[in-house]
Design a protein around this motif. Structure first.
Motif, mmCIF file in Angstrom:
data_model
loop_
_atom_site.group_PDB
_atom_site.id
_atom_site.type_symbol
_atom_site.label_atom_id
_atom_site.label_comp_id
_atom_site.label_asym_id
_atom_site.label_seq_id
_atom_site.Cartn_x
_atom_site.Cartn_y
_atom_site.Cartn_z
ATOM 1 N N LEU A 65 31.989 25.948 25.395
ATOM 2 C CA LEU A 65 31.447 24.649 24.988
ATOM 3 C C LEU A 65 29.921 24.672 24.982
ATOM 4 O O LEU A 65 29.279 24.132 24.077
ATOM 5 C CB LEU A 65 31.955 23.554 25.924
ATOM 6 C CG LEU A 65 33.453 23.231 25.829
ATOM 7 C CD1 LEU A 65 33.846 22.251 26.926
ATOM 8 C CD2 LEU A 65 33.808 22.672 24.467
ATOM 9 N N GLU A 66 29.365 25.307 26.004
ATOM 10 C CA GLU A 66 27.901 25.417 26.058
ATOM 11 C C GLU A 66 27.355 26.204 24.864
ATOM 12 O O GLU A 66 26.248 25.944 24.395
ATOM 13 C CB GLU A 66 27.486 26.086 27.363
ATOM 14 C CG GLU A 66 27.725 25.210 28.593
ATOM 15 C CD GLU A 66 27.411 25.928 29.892
ATOM 16 O OE1 GLU A 66 27.210 25.249 30.905
ATOM 17 O OE2 GLU A 66 27.377 27.195 29.885
ATOM 18 N N MET A 67 28.159 27.136 24.370
ATOM 19 C CA MET A 67 27.748 27.941 23.218
ATOM 20 C C MET A 67 28.078 27.263 21.888
ATOM 21 O O MET A 67 27.869 27.822 20.819
ATOM 22 C CB MET A 67 28.419 29.319 23.279
ATOM 23 C CG MET A 67 28.004 30.157 24.487
ATOM 24 S SD MET A 67 26.219 30.452 24.526
ATOM 25 C CE MET A 67 26.033 31.510 23.105
ATOM 26 N N GLY A 68 28.613 26.033 21.978
ATOM 27 C CA GLY A 68 28.872 25.261 20.772
ATOM 28 C C GLY A 68 30.148 25.613 20.037
ATOM 29 O O GLY A 68 30.282 25.324 18.843
ATOM 30 N N LYS A 69 31.117 26.200 20.737
ATOM 31 C CA LYS A 69 32.373 26.579 20.089
ATOM 32 C C LYS A 69 33.295 25.358 20.069
ATOM 33 O O LYS A 69 34.160 25.188 20.936
ATOM 34 C CB LYS A 69 33.021 27.751 20.822
ATOM 35 C CG LYS A 69 34.111 28.432 20.006
ATOM 36 C CD LYS A 69 34.449 29.810 20.557
ATOM 37 C CE LYS A 69 35.378 30.538 19.620
ATOM 38 N NZ LYS A 69 35.637 31.925 20.049
ATOM 39 N N THR A 70 33.111 24.510 19.083
ATOM 40 C CA THR A 70 33.851 23.242 19.019
ATOM 41 C C THR A 70 34.497 23.001 17.655
ATOM 42 O O THR A 70 34.917 21.885 17.355
ATOM 43 C CB THR A 70 32.907 22.069 19.336
ATOM 44 O OG1 THR A 70 31.809 22.072 18.405
ATOM 45 C CG2 THR A 70 32.359 22.156 20.752
ATOM 46 N N GLN A 71 34.594 24.046 16.846
ATOM 47 C CA GLN A 71 35.128 23.873 15.507
ATOM 48 C C GLN A 71 36.651 24.106 15.468
ATOM 49 O O GLN A 71 37.249 24.535 16.439
ATOM 50 C CB GLN A 71 34.451 24.851 14.527
ATOM 51 C CG GLN A 71 32.967 24.620 14.315
ATOM 52 C CD GLN A 71 32.111 25.162 15.463
ATOM 53 O OE1 GLN A 71 32.533 26.095 16.146
ATOM 54 N NE2 GLN A 71 30.941 24.596 15.654
ATOM 55 N N TYR A 72 37.232 23.801 14.288
ATOM 56 C CA TYR A 72 38.625 24.161 14.058
ATOM 57 C C TYR A 72 38.786 25.683 14.157
ATOM 58 O O TYR A 72 37.867 26.438 13.869
ATOM 59 C CB TYR A 72 39.069 23.770 12.646
ATOM 60 C CG TYR A 72 39.157 22.290 12.363
ATOM 61 C CD1 TYR A 72 39.852 21.425 13.206
ATOM 62 C CD2 TYR A 72 38.554 21.761 11.218
ATOM 63 C CE1 TYR A 72 39.941 20.076 12.920
ATOM 64 C CE2 TYR A 72 38.644 20.411 10.918
ATOM 65 C CZ TYR A 72 39.332 19.567 11.772
ATOM 66 O OH TYR A 72 39.426 18.242 11.487
ATOM 67 N N THR A 73 39.995 26.095 14.530
ATOM 68 C CA THR A 73 40.354 27.508 14.412
ATOM 69 C C THR A 73 41.319 27.640 13.235
ATOM 70 O O THR A 73 41.655 26.653 12.569
ATOM 71 C CB THR A 73 41.049 28.026 15.686
ATOM 72 O OG1 THR A 73 42.366 27.456 15.781
ATOM 73 C CG2 THR A 73 40.251 27.680 16.930
ATOM 74 N N ALA B 65 45.677 23.967 17.420
ATOM 75 C CA ALA B 65 45.533 23.670 18.843
ATOM 76 C C ALA B 65 44.048 23.602 19.192
ATOM 77 O O ALA B 65 43.225 24.276 18.557
ATOM 78 C CB ALA B 65 46.227 24.746 19.682
ATOM 79 N N PRO B 66 43.656 22.801 20.201
ATOM 80 C CA PRO B 66 42.242 22.664 20.560
ATOM 81 C C PRO B 66 41.601 24.011 20.878
ATOM 82 O O PRO B 66 42.158 24.824 21.617
ATOM 83 C CB PRO B 66 42.275 21.767 21.797
ATOM 84 C CG PRO B 66 43.556 21.006 21.683
ATOM 85 C CD PRO B 66 44.519 21.949 21.040
ATOM 86 N N VAL B 67 40.419 24.241 20.325
ATOM 87 C CA VAL B 67 39.762 25.530 20.479
ATOM 88 C C VAL B 67 39.440 25.824 21.935
ATOM 89 O O VAL B 67 39.548 26.976 22.386
ATOM 90 C CB VAL B 67 38.490 25.611 19.606
ATOM 91 C CG1 VAL B 67 37.462 24.562 20.008
ATOM 92 C CG2 VAL B 67 37.881 27.016 19.657
ATOM 93 N N MET B 68 39.035 24.795 22.712
ATOM 94 C CA MET B 68 38.705 25.062 24.112
ATOM 95 C C MET B 68 39.920 25.520 24.920
ATOM 96 O O MET B 68 39.812 26.368 25.800
ATOM 97 C CB MET B 68 38.043 23.840 24.763
ATOM 98 C CG MET B 68 38.836 22.551 24.749
ATOM 99 S SD MET B 68 38.871 21.742 23.121
ATOM 100 C CE MET B 68 37.146 21.334 22.886
ATOM 101 N N GLY B 69 41.079 24.976 24.581
ATOM 102 C CA GLY B 69 42.300 25.427 25.240
ATOM 103 C C GLY B 69 42.656 26.848 24.854
ATOM 104 O O GLY B 69 43.136 27.628 25.681
#
Length: 388
Positions: free
Chosen positions: A54-62, A267-271
């Motif tokens: 999240l800190e690296m900005g990985k919040t997009q669709y997969t 599915a959510p990228v953070m998960g």
């Protein structure tokens, strides 16, 4: 406004498990044996991997099917641990929990009126999801005398020309029953003879005690007929992350993917990042948690027997399923009075379908101190009943 609802939406019953959660809500004196959830927190390095992403900005669709590297890791994990091999590019789909995978599989397979065979007692969602998809759930009863194994003769007797899908859940929620390779062979023969498709819910696969879990998909001839469903909730203490997956023939997974992409996209990228870390670096923590459950399993089974409740020895999952028939109360009566009079919450067995009446589902995914106190309170209740 209920007149606007479809008949299926109106007729579906609320979760029988949720009823007891609601009754216990807000009461600090309650010991809860009802929640099918690990009492462990997701390991720190798994949470940290998510935070860092999240800190690296990985919040997009997969990709709709899930991160390629996660699907690759799932494939390696299943091959190494359960002797089943899947092509990550075509035969693995990452889902929002195992529950979404089951829903997708049933929606992809059911034509209105198809009969779906469901060994019971079982996880409470299979029948409602079947009905909502237009199918007809058909319970296939299992018994304590057989350690709640699915028996070939019982399955065969339930099959009709409309039978299409067999839903399996071993290790079992709620009974803790398991199946060996030898147990699966006659079931596989019936599946082939009757041209059935199998949805095998193996979310508790890692929580097997005494012998290694045998995936139904690993039985010769069954891989292409089976949609294997699993996830990270139970063995990796990741219930709230809602990370699951389905594996199977590319035609089946492809159909499920189409439904998935139009409902949740991915599915959510953070998960997914967390799940990848769990598979790559979390296996030792998983094994420690499983050993802890095994110790608690022995504690609760012996405890129930000591207070006069018959209890078969569960070989998987983290549930005990003691019989309360000797008390003369129904499952609902026993659970309600246990909660109101002795502040212990457990789930009445009848909510899990055929064969559940006369039993109580007790999760041992809680602390030893809590389990010991709960058994003491239940012992007081049983002695009180015998004195009435």
């Amino acid at each position: 406004m209920s007149e606007y609802l479809t008949p299926k939406a109106r007729e579906i019953k609320p979760s029988g498990i949720r009823k007891f959660f609601d009754l216990a809500s807000g009461r600090k004196d309650i010991i809860t044996l009802g929640v099918g959830e690990p009492d462990f927190v997701t390991p720190w390095h798994v949470r940290e991997a998510c935070v860092y992403s999240l800190e690296m900005g990985k919040t997009q669709y997969t990709s709709n099917a899930g991160m390629p590297e996660l699907r690759e890791e799932i494939g390696l994990y299943l091959h190494k641990n359960f002797d089943v091999a899947y092509d990550p590019g075509k035969e693995i789909l990452v889902t929002v929990g195992g529950s979404e995978a089951i829903d997708l599989a049933l929606r992809a397979l059911i034509t209105a009126g198809d009969e779906i065979l469901i060994p019971e007692p079982c996880y409470i969602s299979y029948s409602p999801i079947t009905a909502l998809s237009g199918g007809v759930p058909v319970g296939v009863e299992t018994f304590a005398k057989d350690n709640f194994k699915l028996k070939a003769e019982t399955l065969k007797a339930a099959i009709t020309p409309r039978s299409k899908v067999l839903v399996l859940c071993y290790p079992s929620n709620p009974t803790g029953g398991t199946m060996t390779y030898e147990d699966w062979l006659p079931i596989a023969k019936i599946v082939e003879e009757n041209d059935l498709i199998v949805i095998s819910d193996e979310i508790y696969a890692e929580l097997s005690y005494g012998s290694k879990h045998v995936s139904f998909a690993s039985v010769p001839g069954m891989k292409d007929r089976t949609i294997l469903v699993s996830g990270f909730s139970k063995a990796f203490a990741m219930t709230g992350w809602r990370m699951g997956y389905a594996c199977g023939h590319e035609d089946l997974i492809g159909a499920m993917l189409k439904i998935h992409q139009f409902t949740v996209m991915c599915a959510p990228v953070m998960g997914q990042v967390a799940a990848l870390e769990a598979l790559r670096n979390g296996l030792e923590e998983k094994d420690r948690m499983v050993e802890s459950y095994n110790q608690r399993r022995r504690l609760v089974v012996s405890g129930f027997r000591e207070i006069g409740l018959e209890c078969h020895e569960p070989q998987g999952a983290f549930y005990a399923f003691p019989s309360i028939k000797s008390t003369g109360l129904s499952s609902d009566e026993f659970a309600t009075r246990l909660l109101n009079e002795h502040s212990v919450a457990a789930v009445p067995g009848d909510v899990f379908g055929l064969g559940g009446e006369g039993y109580l589902r007790c999760s041992y995914a809680t602390s030893v101190n809590q389990l010991t106190e709960a058994i003491e309170r239940m012992g007081n209740f049983v002695r009180k009943l015998k004195g009435e």
